[in-house]
Design a protein around this motif. Structure first.
Motif, PDB file in Angstrom:
ATOM      1  N   ARG A  94       0.646  -1.292   0.075  1.00 18.47           N
ATOM      2  CA  ARG A  94      -0.099  -0.033   0.075  1.00 18.47           C
ATOM      3  C   ARG A  94       0.833   1.182  -0.108  1.00 18.47           C
ATOM      4  N   LEU A  95       2.131   1.228   0.066  1.00 17.03           N
ATOM      5  CA  LEU A  95       2.966   2.157   0.231  1.00 17.03           C
ATOM      6  C   LEU A  95       3.681   2.696  -1.170  1.00 17.03           C
ATOM      7  N   LEU A  96       3.469   1.875  -2.181  1.00 14.38           N
ATOM      8  CA  LEU A  96       3.880   1.990  -3.461  1.00 14.38           C
ATOM      9  C   LEU A  96       3.304   3.232  -4.255  1.00 14.38           C
ATOM     10  N   GLU A  97       4.235   4.211  -4.670  1.00 14.78           N
ATOM     11  CA  GLU A  97       3.511   5.483  -5.197  1.00 14.78           C
ATOM     12  C   GLU A  97       3.084   6.397  -4.312  1.00 14.78           C
ATOM     13  N   SER A  98       3.437   6.230  -2.886  1.00 18.70           N
ATOM     14  CA  SER A  98       2.717   7.174  -1.726  1.00 18.70           C
ATOM     15  C   SER A  98       3.439   8.648  -2.002  1.00 18.70           C
ATOM     16  N   GLY A  99       4.395   8.767  -2.459  1.00 19.64           N
ATOM     17  CA  GLY A  99       4.933  10.244  -2.695  1.00 19.64           C
ATOM     18  C   GLY A  99       4.374  10.947  -3.547  1.00 19.64           C
ATOM     19  N   PRO A 100       4.235  10.418  -4.854  1.00 23.00           N
ATOM     20  CA  PRO A 100       3.405  11.251  -5.858  1.00 23.00           C
ATOM     21  C   PRO A 100       1.829  11.380  -5.420  1.00 23.00           C
ATOM     22  N   ALA A 101       1.495  10.329  -4.522  1.00 26.81           N
ATOM     23  CA  ALA A 101       0.066  10.264  -4.076  1.00 26.81           C
ATOM     24  C   ALA A 101       0.028  11.610  -3.204  1.00 26.81           C
ATOM     25  N   ALA A 102       0.882  12.009  -2.308  1.00 28.32           N
ATOM     26  CA  ALA A 102       0.923  13.080  -1.633  1.00 28.32           C
ATOM     27  C   ALA A 102       0.809  14.441  -2.337  1.00 28.32           C
ATOM     28  N   GLY A 103       1.812  14.416  -3.598  1.00 29.14           N
ATOM     29  CA  GLY A 103       1.549  15.393  -4.171  1.00 29.14           C
ATOM     30  C   GLY A 103       0.308  15.587  -4.796  1.00 29.14           C
ATOM     31  N   ALA A 104      -0.517  14.736  -4.965  1.00 31.86           N
ATOM     32  CA  ALA A 104      -1.964  15.065  -5.595  1.00 31.86           C
ATOM     33  C   ALA A 104      -2.583  15.615  -4.666  1.00 31.86           C
ATOM     34  N   LEU A 105      -2.534  15.010  -3.319  1.00 36.40           N
ATOM     35  CA  LEU A 105      -3.105  15.526  -2.153  1.00 36.40           C
ATOM     36  C   LEU A 105      -3.050  17.171  -2.084  1.00 36.40           C
ATOM     37  N   ALA A 106      -1.765  17.405  -2.190  1.00 38.14           N
ATOM     38  CA  ALA A 106      -1.484  18.971  -1.950  1.00 38.14           C
ATOM     39  C   ALA A 106      -2.071  19.507  -3.088  1.00 38.14           C
ATOM     40  N   ALA A 107      -1.953  19.320  -4.365  1.00 36.55           N
ATOM     41  CA  ALA A 107      -2.580  20.103  -5.252  1.00 36.55           C
ATOM     42  C   ALA A 107      -4.185  20.106  -4.994  1.00 36.55           C
ATOM     43  N   GLY A 108      -4.919  19.136  -4.604  1.00 41.16           N
ATOM     44  CA  GLY A 108      -6.289  19.217  -4.434  1.00 41.16           C
ATOM     45  C   GLY A 108      -6.410  20.261  -3.145  1.00 41.16           C
ATOM     46  N   TYR A 109      -5.594  20.385  -2.138  1.00 40.98           N
ATOM     47  CA  TYR A 109      -5.725  21.418  -1.024  1.00 40.98           C
ATOM     48  C   TYR A 109      -5.484  22.906  -1.802  1.00 40.98           C
ATOM     49  N   TRP A 110      -4.350  23.100  -2.430  1.00 40.19           N
ATOM     50  CA  TRP A 110      -4.273  24.212  -2.884  1.00 40.19           C
ATOM     51  C   TRP A 110      -5.440  24.779  -3.713  1.00 40.19           C
ATOM     52  N   GLY A 111      -5.922  23.726  -4.830  1.00 32.88           N
ATOM     53  CA  GLY A 111      -6.631  24.021  -5.744  1.00 32.88           C
ATOM     54  C   GLY A 111      -8.039  24.655  -4.867  1.00 32.88           C
ATOM     55  N   THR A 112      -8.564  23.805  -3.756  1.00 31.94           N
ATOM     56  CA  THR A 112      -9.675  24.083  -3.163  1.00 31.94           C
ATOM     57  C   THR A 112      -9.594  25.331  -2.396  1.00 31.94           C
ATOM     58  N   SER A 113      -8.403  25.527  -2.011  1.00 34.66           N
ATOM     59  CA  SER A 113      -8.198  26.828  -1.143  1.00 34.66           C
ATOM     60  C   SER A 113      -8.320  28.086  -1.814  1.00 34.66           C
ATOM     61  N   GLY A 114      -8.101  27.854  -3.332  1.00 37.21           N
ATOM     62  CA  GLY A 114      -8.153  29.073  -4.565  1.00 37.21           C
ATOM     63  C   GLY A 114      -9.428  28.952  -4.797  1.00 37.21           C
ATOM     64  N   GLY A 115     -10.127  28.231  -4.507  1.00 34.86           N
ATOM     65  CA  GLY A 115     -11.623  28.157  -5.021  1.00 34.86           C
ATOM     66  C   GLY A 115     -12.051  27.313  -6.115  1.00 34.86           C
ATOM     67  N   TYR A 116     -11.006  26.555  -6.408  1.00 36.56           N
ATOM     68  CA  TYR A 116     -10.986  25.562  -7.912  1.00 36.56           C
ATOM     69  C   TYR A 116     -11.101  24.001  -7.170  1.00 36.56           C
ATOM     70  N   ARG A 117     -12.456  23.452  -7.106  1.00 38.01           N
ATOM     71  CA  ARG A 117     -12.305  21.999  -6.666  1.00 38.01           C
ATOM     72  C   ARG A 117     -12.029  20.953  -7.678  1.00 38.01           C
ATOM     73  N   ASP A 118     -12.257  21.384  -9.074  1.00 42.83           N
ATOM     74  CA  ASP A 118     -11.856  20.579 -10.066  1.00 42.83           C
ATOM     75  C   ASP A 118     -10.503  20.843 -10.638  1.00 42.83           C
ATOM     76  N   VAL A 119      -9.396  19.959 -10.372  1.00 39.09           N
ATOM     77  CA  VAL A 119      -8.112  20.446 -10.829  1.00 39.09           C
ATOM     78  C   VAL A 119      -7.391  19.326 -11.528  1.00 39.09           C
ATOM     79  N   LEU A 120      -6.457  19.659 -12.400  1.00 37.70           N
ATOM     80  CA  LEU A 120      -5.514  18.847 -12.988  1.00 37.70           C
ATOM     81  C   LEU A 120      -4.297  18.881 -12.169  1.00 37.70           C
ATOM     82  N   ALA A 121      -3.979  17.985 -11.178  1.00 39.79           N
ATOM     83  CA  ALA A 121      -2.524  18.020 -10.746  1.00 39.79           C
ATOM     84  C   ALA A 121      -1.380  17.524 -11.608  1.00 39.79           C
ATOM     85  N   PHE A 122      -0.564  18.652 -11.747  1.00 38.81           N
ATOM     86  CA  PHE A 122       0.453  18.413 -12.619  1.00 38.81           C
ATOM     87  C   PHE A 122       1.882  18.407 -11.632  1.00 38.81           C
ATOM     88  N   ASP A 123       2.665  17.248 -11.816  1.00 41.07           N
ATOM     89  CA  ASP A 123       4.029  17.196 -10.896  1.00 41.07           C
ATOM     90  C   ASP A 123       4.873  16.694 -11.665  1.00 41.07           C
TER      91      ASP A 123
END
Length: 333
Positions: free
Chosen positions: A73-102
């Protein structure tokens, strides 16, 4: 070979067996690593509880004991955390539908996030023989944040392709020696060298000023490619930059089409060391009009772990015809 339980029961069983085998193989490695990590934290006087990032479901946090029991369950957990960060920042800016690009040094990853929650896949491949080719890896039947991987990063090497056009990646210079502009002995032209020559990077303020980039070395490395292409150095660098952007945009577009999504209604959140540098070009190719550039984008995965909630996803399968389903057994499960 396409591995899908919906297509073939035999292949579905292979995916389940592969998951068990992968779990058994990595279990002792992860257990010894976590034990070493805990000991070192104790030696440093850090007494707080150790939480491990998971790649499953909504990308939750688990205790070290749980991570030891389910290392797959730990495989790819680093990039998964990056996606969570993108969701957090997008939502904070008022954009809940985002394409996370890392985009980092060797690869770029993308993830679709709707209503602040990353999309989830029920299985994925690990250890691909051909790194970015579907069907060449080990299928794992575990829920993961649905990421696509693209062979493009700051260290990706540029050369002339079979049709006389610039080709970038999937091979990379890696961190050592790195792009030529790092001044660590690299001689092959990389994406970072192109970005530097185009003025997208400040040679005196790389890593916040801790590292100086060698413009002359980048020009020498790109000069060889420019000669092969019959172009001035700056035009060759621009070609490399555009090819990388188009490759990443094409992969993201196909990922969205396969899931029935129109990327033009999404916002674009750029993270990773190279993500913001290429964000405008990729977003423009995708028809996305809103870009979000979060602070400290290079450490987005670390930040994403701080936004993740504790959680672990379980699944039970009880196959039966609907008319013969034992609902008492379903409730017990």
């Amino acid at each position: 070979v396409s591995v899908s339980s919906e297509v073939s029961p035999e292949l579905g069983e292979f995916a389940r067996t592969s998951t068990v085998v992968a779990n058994a193989y990595v279990l002792p490695l992860v257990a010894s690593y976590l034990e070493m990590l805990q000991k070192r934290l104790e030696q440093l006087g850090i007494r707080g509880p150790l939480r491990i990032m998971l790649s499953t479901g909504a990308g939750g946090l688990a205790g070290a004991d749980t991570a030891r029991r389910y290392p797959v369950r730990l495989l790819e957990s680093g990039p998964a955390a990056g996606a969570l960060a993108a969701g957090y920042w997008g939502t904070s800016g008022g954009y809940r539908d985002v394409l996370a690009f890392d985009m980092g040094g060797t690869t770029a990853k993308a993830c679709l996030i709707e209503d602040g929650i990353p999309m989830v896949a029920r299985e994925f491949e690990a250890a691909r023989v051909y790194r970015f080719t579907k069907g060449s890896g080990l299928p794992l039947r575990v829920p993961v944040i649905d990421l696509i991987e693209i062979g493009a990063g700051g260290g990706s090497i540029a050369r002339v392709g079979p049709f006389g056009l610039p080709k970038v990646g999937p091979d990379s210079t890696g961190a050592e020696p790195g792009p030529a502009c790092y001044g660590q002995g690299g001689t092959e032209p990389a994406v970072t060298d192109a970005d530097l020559l185009l003025g997208y990077l400040n040679p005196d303020f790389f890593l916040g000023g801790e590292m100086h980039l060698d413009v002359a070395a980048a020009r020498r490395a790109m000069g060889g490619l420019a000669g092969d292409l019959g172009l001035p150095v700056e035009e060759a660098a621009a070609a490399v930059h555009r090819v990388v952007n188009e490759n990443m945009a094409c992969a993201a577009r196909m990922h969205a089409i396969e899931r029935g999504r129109d990327l033009r209604r999404f916002s674009f959140v750029a993270t990773g060391g190279a993500g913001p540098v290429h964000a405008w070009g990729v977003a423009r190719a995708l028809g996305i009009r809103r870009l979000v550039f979060p602070p400290s984008a290079g450490v987005a995965s670390a930040f994403g772990m701080l936004t993740a909630a504790p959680g672990f996803e379980f699944a039970r399968s009880l196959p039966a015809p609907l008319g013969q389903t034992d609902w008492a057994e379903v409730r017990r499960a």
